[in-house]
Design a protein around this motif. Structure first.
Motif, PDB file in Angstrom:
ATOM      1  N   UNK A   1      23.362   5.471   7.617  1.00 27.67           N
ATOM      2  CA  UNK A   1      22.921   6.211   6.426  1.00 27.67           C
ATOM      3  C   UNK A   1      21.934   7.272   6.882  1.00 27.67           C
ATOM      4  N   UNK A   2      22.287   8.531   6.669  1.00 25.62           N
ATOM      5  CA  UNK A   2      21.449   9.658   7.084  1.00 25.62           C
ATOM      6  C   UNK A   2      21.377  10.644   5.929  1.00 25.62           C
ATOM      7  N   UNK A   3      20.163  11.024   5.551  1.00 25.27           N
ATOM      8  CA  UNK A   3      19.949  11.943   4.435  1.00 25.27           C
ATOM      9  C   UNK A   3      19.192  13.170   4.949  1.00 25.27           C
ATOM     10  N   UNK A   4      19.809  14.350   4.819  1.00 19.90           N
ATOM     11  CA  UNK A   4      19.326  15.576   5.455  1.00 19.90           C
ATOM     12  C   UNK A   4      19.134  16.649   4.378  1.00 19.90           C
ATOM     13  N   UNK A   5      17.913  17.163   4.293  1.00 17.60           N
ATOM     14  CA  UNK A   5      17.568  18.149   3.270  1.00 17.60           C
ATOM     15  C   UNK A   5      17.023  19.408   3.943  1.00 17.60           C
ATOM     16  N   UNK A   6      17.581  20.570   3.607  1.00 10.50           N
ATOM     17  CA  UNK A   6      17.144  21.839   4.186  1.00 10.50           C
ATOM     18  C   UNK A   6      16.717  22.786   3.062  1.00 10.50           C
ATOM     19  N   UNK A   7      15.507  23.315   3.175  1.00 11.21           N
ATOM     20  CA  UNK A   7      15.017  24.284   2.186  1.00 11.21           C
ATOM     21  C   UNK A   7      14.214  25.346   2.925  1.00 11.21           C
ATOM     22  N   UNK A   8      14.673  26.575   2.859  1.00 12.28           N
ATOM     23  CA  UNK A   8      14.016  27.636   3.612  1.00 12.28           C
ATOM     24  C   UNK A   8      14.096  27.346   5.099  1.00 12.28           C
TER      25      UNK A   8
ATOM     26  N   UNK B   1      12.529  24.804   6.498  1.00 13.75           N
ATOM     27  CA  UNK B   1      12.160  23.399   6.709  1.00 13.75           C
ATOM     28  C   UNK B   1      13.375  22.492   6.569  1.00 13.75           C
ATOM     29  N   UNK B   2      13.384  21.476   7.433  1.00 11.50           N
ATOM     30  CA  UNK B   2      14.408  20.424   7.348  1.00 11.50           C
ATOM     31  C   UNK B   2      13.706  19.073   7.337  1.00 11.50           C
ATOM     32  N   UNK B   3      14.236  18.169   6.559  1.00 11.62           N
ATOM     33  CA  UNK B   3      13.690  16.810   6.487  1.00 11.62           C
ATOM     34  C   UNK B   3      14.862  15.837   6.582  1.00 11.62           C
TER      35      UNK B   3
ATOM     36  N   UNK C   1       0.834  -1.187   0.000  1.00 11.02           N
ATOM     37  CA  UNK C   1       0.000   0.000   0.000  1.00 11.02           C
ATOM     38  C   UNK C   1       0.877   1.248   0.000  1.00 11.02           C
ATOM     39  N   UNK C   2       0.253   2.399  -0.174  1.00  6.92           N
ATOM     40  CA  UNK C   2       1.004   3.650  -0.106  1.00  6.92           C
ATOM     41  C   UNK C   2       1.471   3.876   1.328  1.00  6.92           C
ATOM     42  N   UNK C   3       2.752   4.140   1.479  1.00  5.99           N
ATOM     43  CA  UNK C   3       3.301   4.319   2.816  1.00  5.99           C
ATOM     44  C   UNK C   3       3.092   5.757   3.288  1.00  5.99           C
ATOM     45  N   UNK C   4       2.863   5.893   4.568  1.00 10.11           N
ATOM     46  CA  UNK C   4       2.509   7.181   5.152  1.00 10.11           C
ATOM     47  C   UNK C   4       3.736   8.051   5.389  1.00 10.11           C
ATOM     48  N   UNK C   5       4.753   7.475   6.047  1.00  9.93           N
ATOM     49  CA  UNK C   5       5.962   8.234   6.359  1.00  9.93           C
ATOM     50  C   UNK C   5       7.246   7.560   5.883  1.00  9.93           C
ATOM     51  N   UNK C   6       7.240   6.254   5.789  1.00 12.17           N
ATOM     52  CA  UNK C   6       8.460   5.548   5.411  1.00 12.17           C
ATOM     53  C   UNK C   6       8.781   5.723   3.932  1.00 12.17           C
TER      54      UNK C   6
ATOM     55  N   UNK D   1      13.021  15.347  -2.836  1.00 15.56           N
ATOM     56  CA  UNK D   1      13.653  16.165  -1.802  1.00 15.56           C
ATOM     57  C   UNK D   1      14.815  16.981  -2.376  1.00 15.56           C
ATOM     58  N   UNK D   2      15.628  16.350  -3.226  1.00 12.08           N
ATOM     59  CA  UNK D   2      16.756  17.071  -3.835  1.00 12.08           C
ATOM     60  C   UNK D   2      16.241  18.233  -4.677  1.00 12.08           C
ATOM     61  N   UNK D   3      15.202  17.985  -5.456  1.00 12.35           N
ATOM     62  CA  UNK D   3      14.654  19.046  -6.317  1.00 12.35           C
ATOM     63  C   UNK D   3      14.024  20.165  -5.487  1.00 12.35           C
ATOM     64  N   UNK D   4      13.398  19.799  -4.385  1.00 12.55           N
ATOM     65  CA  UNK D   4      12.792  20.828  -3.525  1.00 12.55           C
ATOM     66  C   UNK D   4      13.871  21.763  -2.972  1.00 12.55           C
ATOM     67  N   UNK D   5      15.009  21.191  -2.575  1.00 12.57           N
ATOM     68  CA  UNK D   5      16.115  22.013  -2.074  1.00 12.57           C
ATOM     69  C   UNK D   5      16.698  22.865  -3.206  1.00 12.57           C
TER      70      UNK D   5
END
Length: 621
Positions: free
Chosen positions: A592-599, A601-603, A496-501, A515-519
């Motif tokens: 493995x840690x992937x960190x994206x910051x835009x404005x 917001x951080x994810x 099914x469609x995953x909620x957060x994973x 995420x890369x494109x959003x940044x």
């Protein structure tokens, strides 16, 4: 978004050569005289072990492609033959450094520290007498010389075993024969005699005349064979366990991919071995000094604390320290998520406490987990068995295809099944690499699910040596995603469609690209933007192209890639804002840690997946 056009050959680094450079960084640690001596010896052993695995898997694959002559090229533009040539050249340089390090660095330093790895010639007459008695009593009875001649074909030589090639002649008839004597694998590599340690192969070589009575030994040379150890399980295998066992039996007889030969060997010996083993000249590596330095780990095992790092004592996280009961573990997680960083924080006091709480808390009714690589001292397996014995639902998804741990995992599977644990083996065409545990508990307001998601294996031994992270949470959406993923893997249906994973091979690559494109969009708009990636390997061309595009948009990108990185950093008009580092040190960087910051917001994501096609397309991550 800006499109960057650069010839493909200059866009990517070669994957295999990037791996070899990681091994070079490990060798640098062995060369670092600022480290404790036995730590340097440990890194020398790890370097040798890495090379073995590289030849068994990566070089073996390139040799197959070269033999097939399909005209394929790697993503960086090299043909298999070109890649093999570049690998041989670079590894030759590293082997020269390795030999020099042992001869001029490690061996003299070990001798000064009272761990004298000696030759027979350096032993006293009394020490040689002791070795003779030891040889007759402990070694001679298990040796079997295998001669080659009429009716005696060249013998099978097992992978990674050491052998002595012997040329013996009969003084009466002048007949000359080649023979192979295998160095027994069940004995310690270094034989103690007095205050010295003599390599086992040197002892056998010295006393060879006892095996060839009446013969004259004209030459003896040490050699070692590496065989293709990769295998694939058919997608339509009915019984996965049986299929893996069958492939393990076949692995023993994989093609020879490397012949290591003592540099003292004559051309005649060289020719006999090349012909008998069916290898090409470019598969032969002449080694000066000690062969198979992976066995130096036996020296590291000596109790010499003054020659090692001070033992690290993991810290118990404060919130775990105040837990006094099994139920208290779940109360603490329910209060808020817990992030644990190993080995700096205790694996035993966090994850193992979580698994043991599941078996001991009467309110827990089910536990589900995955096993990719585990250890004999693991509390997870015993907790699963205890849960089953208590009548709780106990489910373990064991990945049988975990490379070089296949046989161990088969044994774990059978042991748990016999104890009543529901054991599932997953899919023939997908490895289950995700590290996740789900605990279901009956509470006053109904059933509640607790989850652990980690970057590392549930392995108590490596948890003391590998840097990893783990998240404990009672978040309902994450728990529901994990439950859905377990149901997909153990049952029959579409995910099914995953909620957060982010789950591979379904959504992970697409979400990371988003995420890369959003940044990148944030950077183009003049807002704050940054990407930070920590991983073992960056190989996936799609992700790399997106990172190049983000760099062109002005995004600062920091990448910590421990081992493999095909991305070229710091190239004008391609990757000017990208910086790549590799951390190699006391603990193996594994998270493995992937960190994206835009404005504003951080994810941040953490998990089991490296950014490689195999992880994103052919594994459950």
């Amino acid at each position: 978004m800006t499109t960057v056009s650069v010839p493909s050959q200059s866009r990517l680094l070669n994957r295999e050569l990037s791996s070899v450079e990681f091994y070079a960084r490990v060798l640098e640690l062995a060369e670092d005289d600022g480290l404790p001596l036995l730590e340097r010896v440990k890194f020398a052993a790890i370097f040798a072990q890495f090379l073995d695995e590289f030849f068994m898997i990566r070089v073996a694959g390139l040799l197959e492609l070269d033999e097939a002559d399909l005209g394929v090229r790697s993503a960086d533009g090299l043909t298999p033959a070109q890649a093999l040539g570049a690998i041989r050249e670079r590894i030759g340089q590293l082997l020269t450094r390795q030999a020099k390090l042992w001869k001029r660095g490690l061996r003299p330093a070990l001798s000064d520290a009272g761990l004298d790895v000696a030759t027979l010639e350096e032993c006293s007459d009394k020490e040689r007498e002791k070795l003779a008695k030891y040889f007759e009593r402990e070694i001679f009875p298990i040796l079997t010389p295998l001669a080659v001649g009429p009716g005696q074909p060249f013998p099978y030589v097992s992978g990674l075993s050491m052998s002595l090639g012997v040329i013996a002649s009969d003084p009466a008839s002048d007949e000359e024969r080649f023979a192979r004597v295998k160095v027994p694998e069940g004995l310690d590599r270094f034989v103690p005699v007095g205050k010295r340690l003599v390599p086992l192969e040197a002892v056998i070589s010295h006393f060879l005349p006892m095996l060839f009575t009446g013969m004259e030994i004209t030459e003896r040379a040490l050699f070692r064979v590496t065989r293709d150890a990769d295998f694939e399980v058919s997608d339509d295998a009915d019984d996965l366990l049986e299929a893996v066992e069958s492939e393990l039996r076949r692995r023993r007889f994989g093609d020879v991919v490397r012949l290591e030969l003592s540099s003292s060997a004559s051309q005649a010996m060289h020719a006999r071995l090349v012909d008998g083993l069916g290898v090409k000249a470019n598969q032969v590596y002449e080694v000066e000094g000690l062969l198979d330095q992976a066995d130096l780990s036996q020296l590291v095992a000596h109790h010499r604390p003054e020659l090692k790092h001070e033992q690290w004592a993991p810290v118990v996280p404060p919130r775990w320290a105040r837990v006094k009961t099994a139920g208290g573990v779940f109360d603490e997680i329910r209060r808020g998520d817990l992030l644990v960083h190993q080995p700096y924080q205790s694996y035993r006091a966090s994850f193992e406490a979580f698994a043991q709480a599941a078996s001991r808390d009467p309110d827990v009714i089910a536990i589900k987990t995955t096993v990719y690589r585990t250890s004999d001292e693991s509390a997870l397996v015993s907790s699963l068995i205890e849960c089953a014995e208590e009548g709780k639902q106990s489910v373990c998804l064991v990945e049988l295809k975990a490379r070089f741990d296949e046989r161990r995992n088969i044994e774990w599977s059978r042991a748990m099944e016999q104890a009543g644990v529901h054991v599932v083996h997953g899919f023939p065409d997908l490895k289950i690499h995700a590290k996740m545990t789900l605990v279901v508990r009956r509470e006053a307001d109904g059933l509640r699910r607790y989850v652990h998601i980690g970057t590392g294996n549930y392995n108590a031994s490596t948890a003391r040596l590998y840097e990893d992270m783990g998240l404990f949470t009672a978040d309902e959406e994450i728990a529901a995603d994990v439950a859905d993923l377990f149901n997909y893997v153990t049952g029959f249906g579409r995910p099914q469609q995953f909620r957060k994973l982010l789950v591979a091979p379904f959504t992970m690559r697409d979400r990371l690209v988003e995420e890369i494109r959003r940044v990148a969009d944030a950077a183009a708009e003049g807002r704050h933007a940054r990407i930070r990636l920590k991983l073992n390997a960056l190989v996936d061309p799609t992700v790399i192209d997106e990172l190049y595009a983000a760099s062109a948009a002005g995004v600062p990108i920091e990448i910590q890639a421990r081992s493999i990185c095909m991305l070229r950093p710091g190239v004008k008009k391609l990757s000017e804002t990208i910086r790549v580092t590799s951390i190699v040190g006391r603990f193996l960087e594994h998270s493995r840690v992937y960190w994206f910051e835009s404005g504003d917001e951080s994810c941040v994501f953490l998990g089991s997946a490296d950014l490689m096609p195999r992880n994103l397309d052919r594994r459950i991550e």
